[in-house]
Structure formats: C-alpha cells, structure tokens
Motif scaffolding. Sequence first.
Motif, PDB file in Angstrom:
ATOM      1  N   THR A   1       0.314   5.240  -7.523  1.00  0.00           N
ATOM      2  CA  THR A   1      -0.723   4.883  -6.541  1.00  0.00           C
ATOM      3  C   THR A   1      -2.128   5.241  -7.042  1.00  0.00           C
ATOM      4  O   THR A   1      -3.009   4.370  -7.087  1.00  0.00           O
TER       5      THR A   1
ATOM      6  N   ASP B   1      -1.049  -1.161   4.411  1.00  0.00           N
ATOM      7  CA  ASP B   1      -0.797  -0.009   3.544  1.00  0.00           C
ATOM      8  C   ASP B   1      -1.280   1.238   4.276  1.00  0.00           C
ATOM      9  O   ASP B   1      -2.283   1.185   4.996  1.00  0.00           O
TER      10      ASP B   1
ATOM     11  N   CYS C   1       2.312  -6.471   2.002  1.00  0.00           N
ATOM     12  CA  CYS C   1       2.729  -5.279   2.741  1.00  0.00           C
ATOM     13  C   CYS C   1       3.277  -4.222   1.780  1.00  0.00           C
ATOM     14  O   CYS C   1       4.050  -4.533   0.856  1.00  0.00           O
ATOM     15  N   ASP C   2       2.877  -2.966   2.012  1.00  0.00           N
ATOM     16  CA  ASP C   2       3.431  -1.856   1.239  1.00  0.00           C
ATOM     17  C   ASP C   2       4.917  -1.719   1.583  1.00  0.00           C
ATOM     18  O   ASP C   2       5.305  -1.765   2.756  1.00  0.00           O
TER      19      ASP C   2
ATOM     20  N   MET D   1       6.540   3.104   3.534  1.00  0.00           N
ATOM     21  CA  MET D   1       5.532   3.664   4.428  1.00  0.00           C
ATOM     22  C   MET D   1       6.197   4.643   5.381  1.00  0.00           C
ATOM     23  O   MET D   1       7.410   4.579   5.607  1.00  0.00           O
TER      24      MET D   1
ATOM     25  N   THR E   1       4.344  -1.990  -4.198  1.00  0.00           N
ATOM     26  CA  THR E   1       5.044  -0.704  -4.204  1.00  0.00           C
ATOM     27  C   THR E   1       4.706   0.077  -5.463  1.00  0.00           C
ATOM     28  O   THR E   1       4.362  -0.494  -6.506  1.00  0.00           O
TER      29      THR E   1
END
Length: 654
Positions: free
Chosen positions: A313, A538, A579-580, A583, A610
């Motif tokens: 990340t 996210d 979309c992440d 989560m 991801t």
Amino acid sequence: MNKIFIAITQPHDSLTNPIQRRIARMVAAFHLLTAPLAPMFLLLGDTMGLGNGLTNKQMALIFVLGLVDYGLVRSRWFVIGVWAPIIVIGFMAPYLLHALPEQSSTIFILFVGLILAGIWVSMKELLVISTLYTFIAIYISVNTNPISGGTLMLWLICTVLMIILRSHLTWSHAIHEQGLKTHNNRLISLLNATFDGTAIAQSGTFSEVSEVFAKLLESRAEQLLGQSPKDILPPQMLQNMSDNRLGLATVLNTNGFIRYIQFVSQSGKDSEEQIFAIRDVTQQQLQQAELQTTDRMVSAGFVAAGVAHEVNTPLMIIQSEVDLLQHSSQLPKHIGTRLEHIESGIARISDIMSDLKRFTRPSGSPTTADVNALIESTLRLAQHTIGHKSNVTLELDQCPSAAISESKLSQVLLNLLLNAAQAKSPQKSQCSITVKTTYEGDDHLIIDIIDDGIGIPDSQQHVIFEPFFTTKPKEGTGLGLSICQRILTACGGHIQLIHSSVDGSHFQIKLPTAIVSSSSEIHIASQPPNDKRILVIDDNFQILELLKELLQPNSVECRTTIQSAHDALEKSDFDIILCDLVMPNEDGRSLYHHLKSAGELENYHFAFITGGGVDMATQQFLENAQVPVVFKPFRIQQLWDALELEAPPLLEAQ
C-alpha cells in the motif's frame, strides 16, 4: 527374611533353566536345614542313651558333606550337587548294616534317598534309582538277623507308591507344561503380530525376545537371547530409560535411515527381571513433521500476506508519485535520473514481495505455475543462502504453464537448490549449478538440476527418496527429497536421480503441462467513451486522494465503506467501480455479490484493487469472479488498462 533366604539359596547365573533353578533352590534349602540338624539329632540320641553308635568323626563327616553339597548345588556343577546325596545314601545303607549289625532299621535310610530322588530327578531317573535301591533293600533284608520280610514288603509297597505318585505328578506336570506352552505360544504369536517389540531380561541378560523387538534392532531373536541389554540397546535409549516412562530415541540404522523408536521399561515381579517394550514411531514422526511444516508454511503465508498488504500500500503511493513526477515536462534531468533509481528500488521490493507471496501461497491456490518465472523467483529467495557458495546458470526453454501450484513447485525447487549447494566439494570455493527447462511439445515439461558436488554413493542412491534417509545426520531431517517426491507424485509429476558420482549429481523433474481453458479468460466489455463516472472504494484516505488524481480527467467519487458505496450507487449512476478487495467489516466481495445477485453487475465495469495479501478462499473467489484485479504497487498505465480507459494527456506537476 524372605530376601535373606532367596540370597542364600540363589543358584549360579549359568543355570538359566527355570525348573533347574527351582530344584537347585530346593536342594540348597534341604542342606541348610539337614546339615546342622542331622548330627545334632544323632548326638542328642547318644546323650539320651538311645545308642546310635556313630562316632564324633562320623557325625562331623555328615556335617561337612552336607556343606560341600550345598556349595556344589549353588555352583556351575549343579548336577553333581543333586546326584551326590542320592548316591551317598545308596552306599550308606549297606555300610550302616555292617557297621551296626544290631540295627535292623537301617533299611529305612533308603526312604530318605527315595524321597529326595522322587522330588529332584526325572521319572526315568527315578525308575533306575528305585531299582538299585530295591536290590540294596533286599541285600539288607537278607543279611539282617532275623530276616525282616515285613520290612522288605513295606519297602516294596512304598517304592511302588512313590513311582505311582511320581508318575501321576509327571503326567500332571506334562499337561500343565503343555498348557503353559500353548498359552505362551499364543502370547508370542500375539506379540509378534503387534507393532510393539517386547523382551524380558533375567539376571542382566535377555531370556525372552519377540521377533518384532529383534527386527527393530536389526537382529534376530535367537541372536539376542543371553545378550546384555547394555550391549544391544542404543546408547540414547539406555541413557533415558527409567521405569514406566515413555522415551523417544533417534536411531541411525545400518542403511543410513533415521528411525524414531519409542521405548519403555518396567521391573518385573522378580527383582532381577526387567521388561522392555519398543515401538517404531517413524511414520507418526513423519506425519507430525509434515504437519509442522504445513503449519509453518500456513503461518508464514499469513505473515507474508499481511506484510505484502502493508508494504504494497505505501509502495503504491511511492510508485504513483514517481510516475506523476516522471510525467512532468519540466523535470530537471538529474532529478529524472534519481527517480529512475527510486523506481528500480521499488521494482526490487515489489519483486521480493511477489516471490514471497508465490512461495507461501496456500496449496488450494491456482494449480498452474509459470515454471521459468518460478525458477527465477525461487533463485532470488535462495540467493542469500546459496549465493556465496554457488554459481547458478539458467538455461530456460520456452515452456507452457505446469499443472502444479506455485508454492509447491517453489518448495521443491528450493529444496533441490539448497541440496545442490550443500553438496559442494571441500576442494572447491564454489559449486556450479545448472537449471534447465525443456519442452518438446508433448504433455510434459522437464526441469533438470545439475551440480558438480560430491555426489551420492552408489549404495545409497536407491533409498534417497525414503522418509528420514539422510546423508547429513547432524544437519538434515531426511524429509526433503521424500516430501519433494510426494508433492510431485500428487500432481502427476515425477522426480528421479539421473546419475550421481564424485563429479556431481543430476536430478530431473517431469511435470504435466496445464490445460488452458478458454472459459477462464476474463470477459472484457467494449471500451467505454472518455469522461467516465468512476466510484472508488478504499478505507485509506491517502489512497483515495491518489487514485482520484491518477484517474483525471474522469469524474471520480470516493467512498471509504461498502455501506456508503451502496448509498452512492442508489443516488448516482456510474460507469466504473474500483473497489478495494480487503477492507474492515464488509469488503469488496460483499459488494460484488450484492450487485451480482441483484442482476446489476453487468451495468458496470467492475475491478478490484488489492495489496496482494489474499488467503486461499479469496484467491478462489478471484478466479471465479473473472473481473480485472489491480495489484499494488502498480504503474499508472496498468491502472488505465484494467479500467479500460484511454490514456489521458500528460499531467503537469503542480
């Protein structure tokens, strides 16, 4: 008191037959009682005027003979000690007749010898003794004045009764012995049919040994009988042996295999008796070792997944910022060079995280592997361990994917590379390792791993794939090649040792190729026009801001939870959803399933983003979902391609 009596009647250690030992105890006890008492009674009779007619020398002789026979019966000359009293009594009766002619009762001394013979000797020997004693009794009766016919008749009757009684006892004893023998044979058969080996030691030597016990110690039962446990049992077993406590010994047998032997010992009813039981638990240890290896791999997988997610990340942020700076037209040249160095470092970190993720991926993950890429990846993982002692050459042919999971194949390759490096000859500073891949267009591909190490002896080559076989007892567990063979066999592959000598070893792996199904391809919709409305979900605000900047000039709306994403979808129309995948609380999978069950998924171009830290269930979900996935860190172009966007104009640095 009982211990004292046992000690003073204890037979010689050379006497191992339990029946003979019992007779020896009886004879010793008889002499302990009669040797001092017989002269005493004779002396008492003379004192009371009964007139036994024996001199002091004769009484002393009786006493000494009793003690001598006591010593004989407790020595290795046990047989002489048993027969001596019987023979002496046979000669004593005629002697007493002539020495004491006025005594007509001397015939009854034969009864003592007859009784002793009936107790101590066998039935055949008793018949011989009773016949000789009968002739002596007849001689005494004939030479007694007057002839005692009644005495002779009484002798004959007693002799017949003694023979009948002993015959009955012998017959009963034979039946009892047969029953014991049958029962003993059943017990031995039962013990030999079990996985446990048992043995009994008497007086410091093995008296009973089962076939399983002897087999586990690489011997035969008859060879162990009479041997001392200290000379037979492994030192590790002897050092840790105590009553009623289980122990585990690691034994290296003559073939080079490591065997795990569980053992226990217990004292018997007799203080000199020791009972041993051993069991081969090698298979259980193998299963336990494999479970521990699997647990470590699973734990390492979870750790690697978490590390990958946490590292990728911030790495994505750095990569994206570098991309944005590189798109700037006003960037000085020296800054551009430094950005290239930063980008190279980012790529190196990204490769390491990818290699780690590939090696620790769960076994239920995709069962196809890019062999050439995996070889390079595994080599990077092993570089720190083998780099200083090995020179690795790659000769990689163009190959299709193999039908095996990446983590399993990486485990096999890593094991073989480490083995090759450890086989370095002491005379060389480095060993040469060659890894080759070959594909000839059939349904299998070949991996060859060749080294110039010390090789494997001819006598051991046929057992190298057996569990717990090792040429490095102090270092290895003997499981490496065995596990490799099991992994490859499970996927339809094969491993073999092509050759090994003092010039090195050559291992070859044969793997089935993967069948590529056309249905596995991700469906890509037609490219939408420019200026799209994009919903980005996210939980990281910094990521959201960065994605919003990277996706300009499209209209981007950001949300931090799945619930807020549902609200946004109800209020507005979107063309693309990014979309992440992972989560807190609800994650990207729940949004995907909601849209799919409502029949709305086809209205959007859906994609996941991801950090790569996914478990087996998530990996399976991604395979079935068949939607684009953007793995962090990514380049800007990769993001545009996944969302099927046209490349925007170069962004100017603010």
